[in-house]
Write a protein that holds these residues in place. Structure first.
Motif, mmCIF file in Angstrom:
data_model
loop_
_atom_site.group_PDB
_atom_site.id
_atom_site.type_symbol
_atom_site.label_atom_id
_atom_site.label_comp_id
_atom_site.label_asym_id
_atom_site.label_seq_id
_atom_site.Cartn_x
_atom_site.Cartn_y
_atom_site.Cartn_z
ATOM 1 N N UNK A 143 0.833 -1.210 0.000
ATOM 2 C CA UNK A 143 0.000 0.000 0.000
ATOM 3 C C UNK A 143 0.868 1.260 0.000
ATOM 4 N N UNK A 144 1.979 1.222 0.748
ATOM 5 C CA UNK A 144 2.915 2.347 0.715
ATOM 6 C C UNK A 144 3.377 2.596 -0.721
ATOM 7 N N UNK A 145 3.738 1.509 -1.425
ATOM 8 C CA UNK A 145 4.220 1.667 -2.792
ATOM 9 C C UNK A 145 3.135 2.220 -3.703
ATOM 10 N N UNK A 146 1.896 1.771 -3.539
ATOM 11 C CA UNK A 146 0.820 2.284 -4.372
ATOM 12 C C UNK A 146 0.640 3.786 -4.175
ATOM 13 N N UNK A 147 0.771 4.239 -2.937
ATOM 14 C CA UNK A 147 0.653 5.669 -2.669
ATOM 15 C C UNK A 147 1.819 6.436 -3.301
ATOM 16 N N UNK A 148 3.016 5.884 -3.167
ATOM 17 C CA UNK A 148 4.180 6.517 -3.792
ATOM 18 C C UNK A 148 4.022 6.530 -5.312
ATOM 19 N N UNK A 149 3.608 5.402 -5.885
ATOM 20 C CA UNK A 149 3.445 5.313 -7.335
ATOM 21 C C UNK A 149 2.442 6.334 -7.841
ATOM 22 N N UNK A 150 1.368 6.555 -7.097
ATOM 23 C CA UNK A 150 0.372 7.532 -7.514
ATOM 24 C C UNK A 150 0.969 8.938 -7.509
ATOM 25 N N UNK A 151 1.780 9.236 -6.484
ATOM 26 C CA UNK A 151 2.448 10.533 -6.451
ATOM 27 C C UNK A 151 3.428 10.683 -7.608
ATOM 28 N N UNK A 152 4.112 9.602 -7.959
ATOM 29 C CA UNK A 152 5.065 9.651 -9.073
ATOM 30 C C UNK A 152 4.345 9.860 -10.405
ATOM 31 N N UNK A 153 3.189 9.229 -10.570
ATOM 32 C CA UNK A 153 2.401 9.447 -11.784
ATOM 33 C C UNK A 153 1.969 10.906 -11.872
ATOM 34 N N UNK A 154 1.485 11.435 -10.760
ATOM 35 C CA UNK A 154 1.053 12.836 -10.729
ATOM 36 C C UNK A 154 2.208 13.760 -11.096
ATOM 37 N N UNK A 155 3.361 13.522 -10.500
ATOM 38 C CA UNK A 155 4.548 14.334 -10.791
ATOM 39 C C UNK A 155 4.934 14.223 -12.260
ATOM 40 N N UNK A 156 4.975 13.003 -12.777
ATOM 41 C CA UNK A 156 5.403 12.777 -14.158
ATOM 42 C C UNK A 156 4.461 13.425 -15.153
ATOM 43 N N UNK A 157 3.157 13.319 -14.903
ATOM 44 C CA UNK A 157 2.176 13.936 -15.807
ATOM 45 C C UNK A 157 2.430 15.431 -15.967
ATOM 46 N N UNK A 158 2.799 16.079 -14.890
ATOM 47 C CA UNK A 158 3.005 17.523 -14.946
ATOM 48 C C UNK A 158 4.405 17.886 -15.447
ATOM 49 N N UNK A 159 5.418 17.249 -14.901
ATOM 50 C CA UNK A 159 6.787 17.584 -15.276
ATOM 51 C C UNK A 159 7.081 17.221 -16.727
ATOM 52 N N UNK A 160 6.689 16.027 -17.129
ATOM 53 C CA UNK A 160 6.987 15.576 -18.489
ATOM 54 C C UNK A 160 6.223 16.367 -19.539
ATOM 55 N N UNK A 161 5.047 16.861 -19.170
ATOM 56 C CA UNK A 161 4.237 17.610 -20.121
ATOM 57 C C UNK A 161 4.606 19.093 -20.177
#
Length: 212
Positions: A143-161
């Motif tokens: 569950x910790x990893x899922x929360x981290x992964x969601x934050x990483x997706x959020x970060x990537x969506x904004x930074x990469x775009x």
């Protein structure tokens, strides 16, 4: 993404409230016990996944800025999986039973995991572990990893775009929203910058500042 600028995302996973004596008085402070250190995806990975990243960002933003900032970090991974299925269906990727087959989204999550290290207390100070090893050692759980992964997706969506000229501002702003920070240091260098870890009795555990 601009990897040569060495922008890494450092995200608290587990924190404790620790009480110390300062000038004879008890002072309670929040201490990070376990970090996630993430290296942003390469330009090639972004270009291979731009459709689902753009669709995820759009889906999160479609309900307004308040929804984006309050709920976005928590549901970004789920949204990406939904958009991945839609994209696979649009490309006609189905199995013999007519079910959608999405191979790109799991591959993207595997890449996020590969680019992320867990920095945690060990026998000789700070250890650096891959995600699966950290889960296997009981340092974090799934569950910790899922929360981290969601934050990483959020970060990537904004930074990469973001446009090249806007990436530094976008990185810092998104990291701040996630309760994390941007570092130029590689994982081993970041560990070297941390105070020497020594066991201390926490007053109470605080599960990280990852937005929920």
């Amino acid at each position: 993404m601009k990897i040569n600028e060495k922008r890494h995302l450092v995200l608290p996973i587990v924190t404790d409230l620790v009480t110390k004596k300062v000038e004879g008085k008890d002072v309670t402070e929040e201490v990070v016990r376990i970090y996630a250190h993430h290296t942003p995806v390469s330009r090639e990975v972004f270009e291979a996944n731009y459709r689902i990243l753009a669709a995820t960002k759009s889906a999160l933003a479609s309900k307004g800025s308040h929804y984006l900032m309050s709920s976005g970090p928590r549901i970004a991974a789920l949204t990406l999986r939904d958009e991945g299925k839609k994209d696979a269906a649009a490309r006609g990727s189905f199995d013999e039973q007519g079910r959608v087959v999405d191979e790109e989204t799991p591959a993207f999550f595997a890449e996020l995991k590969r680019l992320t290290m867990v920095l945690c207390p060990g026998q000789q100070g700070w250890d650096m572990l891959p995600i699966d090893a950290a889960i296997g050692a009981g340092k974090i759980d799934a569950e910790d990893w899922e929360e981290v992964a969601s934050s990483l997706v959020f970060f990537t969506c904004h930074y990469a775009m973001a446009r090249k000229a806007d990436r530094e501002t976008t990185a810092n702003g998104t990291a701040s929203l996630l309760g994390s920070s941007i570092s130029s240091l590689a994982p081993t260098e970041f560990i070297a910058s941390l105070p020497s870890w020594t066991p201390a009795a926490p007053t109470m555990p605080v599960q990280s500042s990852i937005p929920s």
